[in-house]
Design a protein around this motif. Structure first.
Motif, mmCIF file in Angstrom:
data_model
loop_
_atom_site.group_PDB
_atom_site.id
_atom_site.type_symbol
_atom_site.label_atom_id
_atom_site.label_comp_id
_atom_site.label_asym_id
_atom_site.label_seq_id
_atom_site.Cartn_x
_atom_site.Cartn_y
_atom_site.Cartn_z
ATOM 1 N N PRO A 96 38.634 36.508 30.493
ATOM 2 C CA PRO A 96 39.738 36.475 31.453
ATOM 3 C C PRO A 96 39.187 36.471 32.879
ATOM 4 O O PRO A 96 38.228 37.171 33.169
ATOM 5 C CB PRO A 96 40.488 37.780 31.180
ATOM 6 C CG PRO A 96 39.441 38.722 30.682
ATOM 7 C CD PRO A 96 38.417 37.869 29.961
ATOM 8 N N GLU A 119 37.885 35.914 40.679
ATOM 9 C CA GLU A 119 36.464 36.256 40.489
ATOM 10 C C GLU A 119 35.539 35.221 41.105
ATOM 11 O O GLU A 119 34.431 35.013 40.620
ATOM 12 C CB GLU A 119 36.150 36.405 38.990
ATOM 13 C CG GLU A 119 36.978 37.428 38.241
ATOM 14 C CD GLU A 119 36.526 38.864 38.488
ATOM 15 O OE1 GLU A 119 35.692 39.085 39.389
ATOM 16 O OE2 GLU A 119 37.007 39.750 37.784
ATOM 17 N N ASP A 144 43.743 33.839 35.096
ATOM 18 C CA ASP A 144 44.966 34.643 35.066
ATOM 19 C C ASP A 144 45.708 34.540 36.412
ATOM 20 O O ASP A 144 45.958 35.550 37.061
ATOM 21 C CB ASP A 144 44.569 36.091 34.759
ATOM 22 C CG ASP A 144 45.779 36.951 34.447
ATOM 23 O OD1 ASP A 144 46.869 36.394 34.275
ATOM 24 O OD2 ASP A 144 45.620 38.180 34.389
ATOM 25 N N ALA A 197 34.619 39.007 33.177
ATOM 26 C CA ALA A 197 34.000 37.968 34.004
ATOM 27 C C ALA A 197 33.036 38.554 35.028
ATOM 28 O O ALA A 197 32.185 37.857 35.557
ATOM 29 C CB ALA A 197 35.076 37.174 34.727
ATOM 30 N N ASP A 198 33.156 39.841 35.314
ATOM 31 C CA ASP A 198 32.419 40.402 36.453
ATOM 32 C C ASP A 198 30.989 40.795 36.129
ATOM 33 O O ASP A 198 30.328 41.446 36.926
ATOM 34 C CB ASP A 198 33.176 41.605 37.008
ATOM 35 C CG ASP A 198 33.369 42.682 35.956
ATOM 36 O OD1 ASP A 198 32.929 42.477 34.819
ATOM 37 O OD2 ASP A 198 33.959 43.721 36.271
ATOM 38 N N GLN A 257 29.941 43.000 34.189
ATOM 39 C CA GLN A 257 29.693 44.402 33.830
ATOM 40 C C GLN A 257 29.231 44.473 32.382
ATOM 41 O O GLN A 257 28.495 45.374 32.014
ATOM 42 C CB GLN A 257 30.958 45.241 34.045
ATOM 43 C CG GLN A 257 31.235 45.476 35.515
ATOM 44 C CD GLN A 257 32.196 46.611 35.736
ATOM 45 O OE1 GLN A 257 33.405 46.439 35.572
ATOM 46 N NE2 GLN A 257 31.693 47.767 36.101
ATOM 47 N N ARG A 265 36.204 57.275 37.661
ATOM 48 C CA ARG A 265 36.542 56.447 36.500
ATOM 49 C C ARG A 265 35.909 57.042 35.244
ATOM 50 O O ARG A 265 36.514 57.040 34.167
ATOM 51 C CB ARG A 265 36.047 55.018 36.708
ATOM 52 C CG ARG A 265 36.768 54.248 37.778
ATOM 53 C CD ARG A 265 38.085 53.699 37.262
ATOM 54 N NE ARG A 265 37.957 52.807 36.139
ATOM 55 C CZ ARG A 265 38.013 51.484 36.216
ATOM 56 N NH1 ARG A 265 38.153 50.908 37.382
ATOM 57 N NH2 ARG A 265 37.928 50.748 35.135
ATOM 58 N N SER A 295 37.134 45.734 41.647
ATOM 59 C CA SER A 295 37.871 46.028 40.427
ATOM 60 C C SER A 295 39.335 45.674 40.629
ATOM 61 O O SER A 295 39.893 45.873 41.701
ATOM 62 C CB SER A 295 37.746 47.502 40.082
ATOM 63 O OG SER A 295 38.628 47.804 39.020
ATOM 64 N N LYS A 296 39.948 45.112 39.578
ATOM 65 C CA LYS A 296 41.356 44.735 39.676
ATOM 66 C C LYS A 296 42.263 45.893 39.261
ATOM 67 O O LYS A 296 43.464 45.752 39.186
ATOM 68 C CB LYS A 296 41.639 43.517 38.799
ATOM 69 C CG LYS A 296 40.662 42.366 39.005
ATOM 70 C CD LYS A 296 40.781 41.762 40.381
ATOM 71 C CE LYS A 296 39.782 40.649 40.628
ATOM 72 N NZ LYS A 296 38.405 41.094 40.807
HETATM 73 N N1 UDP Z 1 41.532 40.562 34.849
HETATM 74 C C1 UDP Z 1 42.535 39.642 34.542
HETATM 75 N N2 UDP Z 1 43.811 39.883 34.971
HETATM 76 C C2 UDP Z 1 44.144 40.979 35.698
HETATM 77 C C3 UDP Z 1 43.130 41.934 35.980
HETATM 78 C C4 UDP Z 1 41.845 41.699 35.542
HETATM 79 O O1 UDP Z 1 42.275 38.646 33.881
HETATM 80 O O2 UDP Z 1 45.307 41.118 36.062
HETATM 81 C C5 UDP Z 1 40.148 40.326 34.377
HETATM 82 C C6 UDP Z 1 39.079 40.360 35.461
HETATM 83 O O3 UDP Z 1 38.904 39.097 36.071
HETATM 84 C C7 UDP Z 1 37.857 40.780 34.683
HETATM 85 C C8 UDP Z 1 38.428 41.693 33.607
HETATM 86 O O4 UDP Z 1 39.807 41.360 33.506
HETATM 87 O O5 UDP Z 1 37.233 39.690 34.047
HETATM 88 C C9 UDP Z 1 38.236 43.160 33.932
HETATM 89 O O6 UDP Z 1 38.738 43.456 35.211
HETATM 90 P P1 UDP Z 1 37.997 44.437 36.210
HETATM 91 O O7 UDP Z 1 36.527 44.176 36.186
HETATM 92 O O8 UDP Z 1 38.661 44.332 37.528
HETATM 93 O O9 UDP Z 1 38.294 45.837 35.563
HETATM 94 P P2 UDP Z 1 37.338 47.117 35.511
HETATM 95 O O10 UDP Z 1 35.980 46.634 35.080
HETATM 96 O O11 UDP Z 1 37.324 47.663 36.889
HETATM 97 O O12 UDP Z 1 37.987 48.005 34.501
#
Ligand code: UDP
Ligand code: MG
Length: 326
Positions: free
Chosen positions: A19, A23, A52, A105-106, A108, A141, A214-215
């Motif tokens: 997803p 990004e 998305d 995608a990020d 991590q 977190r 982060s989203k």
């Molecule tokens: N993402 C998405 N839609 C959203 C929020 C996040 O597709 O509404 C995707 C984002 O691009 C990433 C993944 O979900 O690939 C995880 O998001 P993020 O890294 O922001 O979350 P965290 O790692 O902080 O939990």
């Protein structure tokens, strides 16, 4: 359109579903690391990027990537932001592989860990979860997610050491079961675990977000965890029945006590504040109960409206006749 319900003869072995939401800062790095790993496996694969509803250059970058590797890349562009889990569902809908692997995608979740998951799936596991060896997120977190993990384990039967890590593998049968569930606002890893016959977990590395932000805000995280509780357990509701029974028993004893006291001591007007304290306490419980009830009613409401979980605008993919037979 190819959906998960029909696996064409030319289907690849592995589908990677990613997803993507705003990004642009990391996509190039992701491409540079993901494709070599997949090419190195020497197995047929496809990468499905689900945009998305990004408002940055992500769709353009994905389009470029598609033009570079149209044989192994498919891009699903959603009309509007549907949320991470709905975006993955959209990816599932288009995935044709026997193994479907989800990834953030990020970066991590390092793409280099994908072979580990595939090895487990080759060994016959239909669901492979992952545990982050060392998390690289902000401190709060960590603590929040550890507490939520513990609470979730108490009230649902889902065994997940690390619920937050999205690097996971699902066998095609599990993916189909998830798609058939037609659940709104669900938590995919938990649903996958629920349907799995032979689940397992592997330890994977975890990195800092390569770039971008982060989203998830605190509010969104709380919401996600509410979803996790209410879609997999009715324990919170049952808990309130128990509390209700407890409180009514205690109040019954209290009433009896007051009546007896009235007969022995006569009328009194002392203890008004104690009474206040008690009634505020009970009101607090009531409000909480109404809130929890509301969560469930809200879920039912969202579910009965039958709105689509996501809307697909365009899909960039080779048509079967353009595709080279392997
Ligand atoms: N993402 C998405 N839609 C959203 C929020 C996040 O597709 O509404 C995707 C984002 O691009 C990433 C993944 O979900 O690939 C995880 O998001 P993020 O890294 O922001 O979350 P965290 O790692 O902080 O939990
Ligand atoms: Mg992330």
């Amino acid at each position: 359109m190819t959906t998960a319900n029909d696996q064409p003869a030319t289907a690849p072995e592995i589908s990677i579903v990613i997803p993507v939401y705003n990004e642009e800062a990391v996509l190039q790095k992701l491409f540079e690391r993901l494709y070599p790993v997949m090419d190195g496996l020497d197995r047929s694969y496809e990468v499905i990027f689900v945009d998305d509803g990004s408002r940055d250059r992500s769709p353009a970058l994905l389009r470029q990537m598609y033009q570079q590797r149209p044989d192994v890349t498919r891009v699903v562009l959603l009309r509007a932001n549907a949320g991470q889990h709905a975006a993955i569902l959209a990816g599932f809908e288009y995935a044709r592989g026997t193994y479907v692997i989800t990834l953030d995608a990020d970066l991590q979740n390092p793409p280099e860990e994908i072979p580990k998951l595939i090895a487990q799936m080759d060994a016959g596991h239909d669901y492979v979860g992952s545990i982050r060896r060392k998390r690289h997120d902000q401190k709060w977190r960590h603590y929040a997610s550890r507490a939520m993990n513990r609470l979730r384990r108490r009230i649902t039967n889902i065994v997940m050491t690390d619920q937050g890590c999205m690097l996971r593998g699902y066998h095609r049968d599990i993916v189909r079961a998830i798609l058939d569930s037609q659940e709104n606002h669900t938590f995919l890893p938990a649903l996958g675990y629920l349907y799995a016959g032979n689940p397992t977990e592997v330890v994977v590395e975890h990195e800092k977000r390569a770039a971008g932000e982060s989203k998830y805000s605190l509010f969104k995280l709380i919401h996600l965890n509410f979803d996790l509780m209410t879609s997999f357990s009715i324990v919170p509701l049952q808990l309130f029945s128990l509390v209700g029974i407890g409180v009514s028993l205690v109040s019954l004893a209290f009433v009896v006590f007051l009546v007896v006291r009235r007969l022995i001591v006569g009328p009194e007007a002392e203890g008004v504040f104690t009474l206040f304290a008690i009634s505020f306490f009970v009101m607090g419980i009531l409000l909480l109960a109404v809130g929890i009830l509301g969560e469930y009613v809200g879920r039912i409401y969202v579910q009965v409206r039958h709105r689509p979980r996501f809307l697909v605008a365009t899909v960039l993919e080779q048509r079967p006749e353009e595709r080279k037979e392997p």
